[in-house]
Design a protein around this motif. Structure first.
Motif, PDB file in Angstrom:
ATOM      1  N   UNK A 105       0.819  -1.170   0.098  1.00 19.27           N
ATOM      2  CA  UNK A 105       0.023   0.104  -0.095  1.00 19.27           C
ATOM      3  C   UNK A 105       0.703   1.239  -0.019  1.00 19.27           C
ATOM      4  N   UNK A 106       1.927   1.086   0.849  1.00 23.74           N
ATOM      5  CA  UNK A 106       2.726   2.424   0.766  1.00 23.74           C
ATOM      6  C   UNK A 106       3.598   2.567  -0.358  1.00 23.74           C
ATOM      7  N   UNK A 107       3.969   1.667  -0.855  1.00 26.93           N
ATOM      8  CA  UNK A 107       4.952   1.759  -1.970  1.00 26.93           C
ATOM      9  C   UNK A 107       4.096   1.940  -3.238  1.00 26.93           C
ATOM     10  N   UNK A 108       2.945   1.675  -3.356  1.00 30.55           N
ATOM     11  CA  UNK A 108       2.251   1.815  -4.413  1.00 30.55           C
ATOM     12  C   UNK A 108       1.874   3.166  -4.745  1.00 30.55           C
ATOM     13  N   UNK A 109       1.468   4.242  -3.417  1.00 32.84           N
ATOM     14  CA  UNK A 109       1.338   5.271  -3.144  1.00 32.84           C
ATOM     15  C   UNK A 109       2.639   6.188  -3.806  1.00 32.84           C
ATOM     16  N   UNK A 110       3.763   5.490  -3.403  1.00 33.42           N
ATOM     17  CA  UNK A 110       5.170   5.980  -3.780  1.00 33.42           C
ATOM     18  C   UNK A 110       5.176   6.063  -5.434  1.00 33.42           C
ATOM     19  N   UNK A 111       4.556   4.881  -5.925  1.00 34.16           N
ATOM     20  CA  UNK A 111       4.693   4.777  -7.558  1.00 34.16           C
ATOM     21  C   UNK A 111       3.870   5.786  -8.014  1.00 34.16           C
ATOM     22  N   UNK A 112       2.555   6.063  -7.570  1.00 37.72           N
ATOM     23  CA  UNK A 112       1.717   6.723  -8.367  1.00 37.72           C
ATOM     24  C   UNK A 112       2.278   8.225  -8.276  1.00 37.72           C
ATOM     25  N   UNK A 113       2.794   8.444  -6.785  1.00 36.80           N
ATOM     26  CA  UNK A 113       3.378   9.922  -6.781  1.00 36.80           C
ATOM     27  C   UNK A 113       4.609  10.042  -7.722  1.00 36.80           C
ATOM     28  N   UNK A 114       5.351   9.184  -8.085  1.00 37.98           N
ATOM     29  CA  UNK A 114       6.331   9.325  -9.250  1.00 37.98           C
ATOM     30  C   UNK A 114       5.970   9.395 -10.345  1.00 37.98           C
ATOM     31  N   UNK A 115       4.834   8.779 -10.792  1.00 34.80           N
ATOM     32  CA  UNK A 115       4.176   8.910 -12.022  1.00 34.80           C
ATOM     33  C   UNK A 115       3.898  10.509 -12.351  1.00 34.80           C
ATOM     34  N   UNK A 116       3.262  11.011 -11.366  1.00 39.62           N
ATOM     35  CA  UNK A 116       2.854  12.531 -11.326  1.00 39.62           C
ATOM     36  C   UNK A 116       4.075  13.306 -11.435  1.00 39.62           C
ATOM     37  N   UNK A 117       5.299  12.915 -10.651  1.00 37.99           N
ATOM     38  CA  UNK A 117       6.496  13.769 -10.574  1.00 37.99           C
ATOM     39  C   UNK A 117       6.946  14.052 -12.009  1.00 37.99           C
ATOM     40  N   UNK A 118       7.134  12.726 -12.749  1.00 39.98           N
ATOM     41  CA  UNK A 118       7.465  12.763 -13.980  1.00 39.98           C
ATOM     42  C   UNK A 118       6.575  13.511 -15.175  1.00 39.98           C
ATOM     43  N   UNK A 119       5.414  13.616 -14.676  1.00 36.95           N
ATOM     44  CA  UNK A 119       4.303  14.254 -15.676  1.00 36.95           C
ATOM     45  C   UNK A 119       4.641  15.796 -15.329  1.00 36.95           C
ATOM     46  N   UNK A 120       4.862  16.180 -14.081  1.00 39.96           N
ATOM     47  CA  UNK A 120       5.076  17.351 -13.786  1.00 39.96           C
ATOM     48  C   UNK A 120       6.404  18.087 -14.642  1.00 39.96           C
ATOM     49  N   UNK A 121       7.510  17.292 -14.433  1.00 41.26           N
ATOM     50  CA  UNK A 121       8.672  17.740 -14.996  1.00 41.26           C
ATOM     51  C   UNK A 121       8.744  17.748 -16.425  1.00 41.26           C
ATOM     52  N   UNK A 122       7.783  16.967 -17.156  1.00 41.74           N
ATOM     53  CA  UNK A 122       7.764  16.891 -18.375  1.00 41.74           C
ATOM     54  C   UNK A 122       6.726  17.738 -19.130  1.00 41.74           C
ATOM     55  N   UNK A 123       6.219  18.669 -18.438  1.00 40.33           N
ATOM     56  CA  UNK A 123       5.199  19.411 -18.853  1.00 40.33           C
ATOM     57  C   UNK A 123       3.652  18.766 -19.097  1.00 40.33           C
ATOM     58  N   UNK A 124       3.715  17.632 -18.441  1.00 34.76           N
ATOM     59  CA  UNK A 124       2.263  16.730 -18.557  1.00 34.76           C
ATOM     60  C   UNK A 124       1.600  16.646 -17.493  1.00 34.76           C
ATOM     61  N   UNK A 125       1.740  17.830 -16.371  1.00 38.46           N
ATOM     62  CA  UNK A 125       0.973  17.656 -15.185  1.00 38.46           C
ATOM     63  C   UNK A 125      -0.599  17.457 -15.189  1.00 38.46           C
ATOM     64  N   UNK A 126      -0.711  17.691 -16.352  1.00 41.73           N
ATOM     65  CA  UNK A 126      -2.473  17.661 -16.410  1.00 41.73           C
ATOM     66  C   UNK A 126      -2.838  16.292 -16.684  1.00 41.73           C
ATOM     67  N   UNK A 127      -1.912  15.389 -16.756  1.00 45.43           N
ATOM     68  CA  UNK A 127      -2.209  13.972 -16.708  1.00 45.43           C
ATOM     69  C   UNK A 127      -1.931  13.598 -15.181  1.00 45.43           C
ATOM     70  N   UNK A 128      -3.117  13.430 -14.369  1.00 44.61           N
ATOM     71  CA  UNK A 128      -2.592  13.410 -12.884  1.00 44.61           C
ATOM     72  C   UNK A 128      -3.094  11.803 -12.653  1.00 44.61           C
TER      73      UNK A 128
END
Ligand code: HEC
Length: 167
Positions: free
Chosen positions: A126-149
């Protein structure tokens, strides 16, 4: 007499050499045509795009959640491996996309989730799945795709699959 003979032999040698050379030329031009045609085929070959790989990853991400929640560790292991495969394919097929240089941020998170799954560690999952999901979004943020949440899913992505542990 001897002279005529050696002249004829000489002519024969020249003709033979010319034949061999022209055969080689022919073979070369056939090969060149084949290479050109393969190049043309390769240039127009279908290559999945980054967005298509992401759509696949999105489905595996959701299935992974329901597999882990149901403690179906075999399916969870399968789904995390599918994500890893998609990441390998992205590096192979989407090398021309500048965003791919941010991909390595996901690798340690995926590896650690993988080992949590192999230990059948529910709380860790449960904990690491949350970390995974946060990292998906971190990459979307840094690649200007933050609208893909991406979020932790609330309902299974498809109704025709049973996520419960079959053992
Ligand atoms: C390299 C950094 C990066 C990482 C890590 C990443 N993404 Fe993406 N994602 C992108 C980029 C860039 C796009 C836009 C792709 C495009 O141009 O079509 C995208 C698009 C998407 C889309 C939208 C696809 C669509 O067509 O609607 C989804 C869904 C998605 N990502 C899910 C995920 C999930 C789930 C994870 C984590 C398991 C993840 N992504 C991790 C960079 C990343």
């Amino acid at each position: 007499m001897g002279n005529t003979f050696s002249m004829r032999a000489g002519t024969l040698v020249i003709v033979a050499v010319m034949l061999v050379l022209s055969c080689q030329n022919n073979r070369e031009s056939v090969l060149r045509a084949q290479i050109d045609s393969l190049r043309a085929q390769q240039a127009s070959a279908y290559k999945p795009g980054l967005g298509e790989f992401m759509n696949g990853i999105q489905v595996h991400h959701a299935k992974l959640w329901f597999a882990g929640k149901a403690q179906n560790w075999e399916l969870a292991d399968f789904e995390i491996k599918e994500i890893k495969e998609a990441l390998d394919d992205i590096r192979l097929y989407c090398a021309d996309r500048p965003e791919v240089k941010s991909l390595p941020m996901l690798l340690p998170v995926v590896d650690s989730l993988s080992s949590i799954i192999s230990r059948h560690d529910t709380a860790g999952f449960h904990k690491q799945f949350t970390a995974l999901t946060i990292t998906c979004n971190n990459c979307h943020q840094v690649t200007d795709h933050g609208f893909n949440k991406i979020i932790i899913p609330t309902t299974p992505p498809l109704s025709n699959q049973d996520f419960s542990n079959q053992k």
